[in-house]
Scaffold this motif. Structure first.
Motif, PDB file in Angstrom:
ATOM      1  N   ILE A  96       0.882  -1.162   0.000  1.00  0.00           N
ATOM      2  CA  ILE A  96       0.000   0.000   0.000  1.00  0.00           C
ATOM      3  C   ILE A  96       0.920   1.212   0.000  1.00  0.00           C
ATOM      4  N   LEU A  97       0.899   1.949  -1.082  1.00  0.00           N
ATOM      5  CA  LEU A  97       1.740   3.125  -1.261  1.00  0.00           C
ATOM      6  C   LEU A  97       1.007   4.356  -0.761  1.00  0.00           C
ATOM      7  N   ALA A  98       1.701   5.188   0.006  1.00  0.00           N
ATOM      8  CA  ALA A  98       1.138   6.477   0.435  1.00  0.00           C
ATOM      9  C   ALA A  98       2.167   7.569   0.226  1.00  0.00           C
ATOM     10  N   ASN A  99       1.760   8.648  -0.387  1.00  0.00           N
ATOM     11  CA  ASN A  99       2.635   9.802  -0.494  1.00  0.00           C
ATOM     12  C   ASN A  99       2.929  10.358   0.895  1.00  0.00           C
ATOM     13  N   GLY A 100       4.137  10.865   1.083  1.00  0.00           N
ATOM     14  CA  GLY A 100       4.538  11.359   2.392  1.00  0.00           C
ATOM     15  C   GLY A 100       4.000  12.720   2.749  1.00  0.00           C
ATOM     16  N   ASP A 101       3.093  13.246   1.931  1.00  0.00           N
ATOM     17  CA  ASP A 101       2.523  14.570   2.224  1.00  0.00           C
ATOM     18  C   ASP A 101       0.998  14.564   2.244  1.00  0.00           C
ATOM     19  N   THR A 102       0.408  13.379   2.391  1.00  0.00           N
ATOM     20  CA  THR A 102      -1.049  13.256   2.356  1.00  0.00           C
ATOM     21  C   THR A 102      -1.611  12.914   3.731  1.00  0.00           C
ATOM     22  N   VAL A 103      -2.389  13.824   4.301  1.00  0.00           N
ATOM     23  CA  VAL A 103      -3.095  13.564   5.556  1.00  0.00           C
ATOM     24  C   VAL A 103      -4.438  12.940   5.208  1.00  0.00           C
ATOM     25  N   HIS A 104      -4.656  11.723   5.653  1.00  0.00           N
ATOM     26  CA  HIS A 104      -5.894  11.018   5.327  1.00  0.00           C
ATOM     27  C   HIS A 104      -6.217  10.020   6.428  1.00  0.00           C
ATOM     28  N   PRO A 105      -7.487   9.635   6.580  1.00  0.00           N
ATOM     29  CA  PRO A 105      -7.875   8.679   7.616  1.00  0.00           C
ATOM     30  C   PRO A 105      -7.598   7.244   7.194  1.00  0.00           C
ATOM     31  N   VAL A 106      -7.582   6.355   8.160  1.00  0.00           N
ATOM     32  CA  VAL A 106      -7.319   4.940   7.892  1.00  0.00           C
ATOM     33  C   VAL A 106      -8.423   4.314   7.035  1.00  0.00           C
ATOM     34  N   SER A 107      -9.562   4.960   6.933  1.00  0.00           N
ATOM     35  CA  SER A 107     -10.635   4.424   6.082  1.00  0.00           C
ATOM     36  C   SER A 107     -10.168   4.266   4.633  1.00  0.00           C
ATOM     37  N   VAL A 108      -9.196   5.077   4.214  1.00  0.00           N
ATOM     38  CA  VAL A 108      -8.682   4.965   2.843  1.00  0.00           C
ATOM     39  C   VAL A 108      -7.986   3.631   2.646  1.00  0.00           C
ATOM     40  N   GLU A 109      -7.092   3.275   3.578  1.00  0.00           N
ATOM     41  CA  GLU A 109      -6.413   1.977   3.486  1.00  0.00           C
ATOM     42  C   GLU A 109      -7.416   0.829   3.569  1.00  0.00           C
ATOM     43  N   LYS A 110      -8.398   0.975   4.447  1.00  0.00           N
ATOM     44  CA  LYS A 110      -9.411  -0.074   4.594  1.00  0.00           C
ATOM     45  C   LYS A 110     -10.218  -0.247   3.310  1.00  0.00           C
TER      46      LYS A 110
END
Length: 249
Positions: free
Chosen positions: A110-124
């Motif tokens: 699971i790739l995430a940009n290091g500048d994105t604030v987002h909730p865990v619901s996205v990964e889920k």
């Protein structure tokens, strides 16, 4: 499957914070708070919450700050961290940065940009969609778009037809938020597409590598994240929004 964070960027529009820190370590917790929460903290917390135990972090600009915090972050989130050096972080864009992680992508990430604030619901949401395709992009189909966003148009098959900042916002299906599920079986094709992309122009984004895959006939899927508050932090206005959002999660 492991986590992967792109944290090599300088984030010059966030100075003076980024005079000494990479963008991923800029505090998004309350100002003045000791050991304030960072974007990297939030992302690692999300990864841990969905059950990942290993995370690779691509570092470059001010990488020593991440190395210094590695042990503490491992202990705090119960994760094994591997740091991958990007030797061209201050010269080239992030198509090369993602290519630097080509070997770990073989494990599925699971790739995430290091500048994105987002909730865990996205990964889920992405994990729930697993099996839909080899590469699945988290897509915001609710937000009103402007010129700066990484916009996506989907095709008849529901996957990506076009992904670029350079399109009329009114024609876009939604915005790619900087989080992707990539299955290991896609690693070789993605690495080759990324290499073609940065060799064509080192200033291109890894999303241009996704477009290269689509142009080659591969399917890149999307999954809508619903009505979720998130922000990509590029400047001080974004940082203020990030602090407001981060305290909600």
């Amino acid at each position: 499957m492991i986590g992967l964070v792109l944290a090599a960027g300088a984030g010059r529009r966030l100075r003076p914070y980024t005079d000494t820190l990479p963008k991923a370590l800029v505090p998004v917790g309350p100002e003045g708070e000791a050991e304030a929460t960072t974007v990297l903290d939030l992302t690692l917390g999300n990864f841990a919450e969905v059950g990942l135990t290993e995370v690779a972090i691509v570092v470059g600009y001010r990488k020593e700050a991440v190395y210094e915090r590695k042990a503490a972050l491992e202990e705090k989130y119960g994760l094994k961290l591997t740091l991958i050096d990007n030797d061209k972080a201050e010269e080239w864009n992030n198509a090369y940065s993602l290519w630097c992680a080509r070997d770990v992508i073989k494990q599925g990430v699971i790739l995430a940009n290091g500048d994105t604030v987002h909730p865990v619901s996205v990964e889920k949401t992405l994990l729930a969609a697993r099996g839909k395709g080899r590469i699945i992009l988290a897509l915001d189909t609710v937000k009103q778009l402007a010129d700066e966003e990484m916009k996506v148009v989907t095709g008849e098959n529901g996957g990506v037809a076009k992904i670029t900042k350079l399109m009329d916002p009114a024609s876009a299906t939604g915005e790619y938020i900087g989080v992707t599920l990539i299955e290991g079986e896609a690693a070789a094709d993605l690495a080759d597409a990324l290499k073609t992309t940065f060799e064509r122009d080192p200033d291109l984004y890894y999303e241009d590598g996704y477009q290269e895959l689509v142009n080659r006939g591969h399917v890149v899927d999307v999954e809508p994240i619903g009505d979720v508050r998130w922000v990509e932090i590029d400047n001080h206005e974004d940082l203020a929004k990030g602090r407001e959002i981060a305290c909600q999660y």
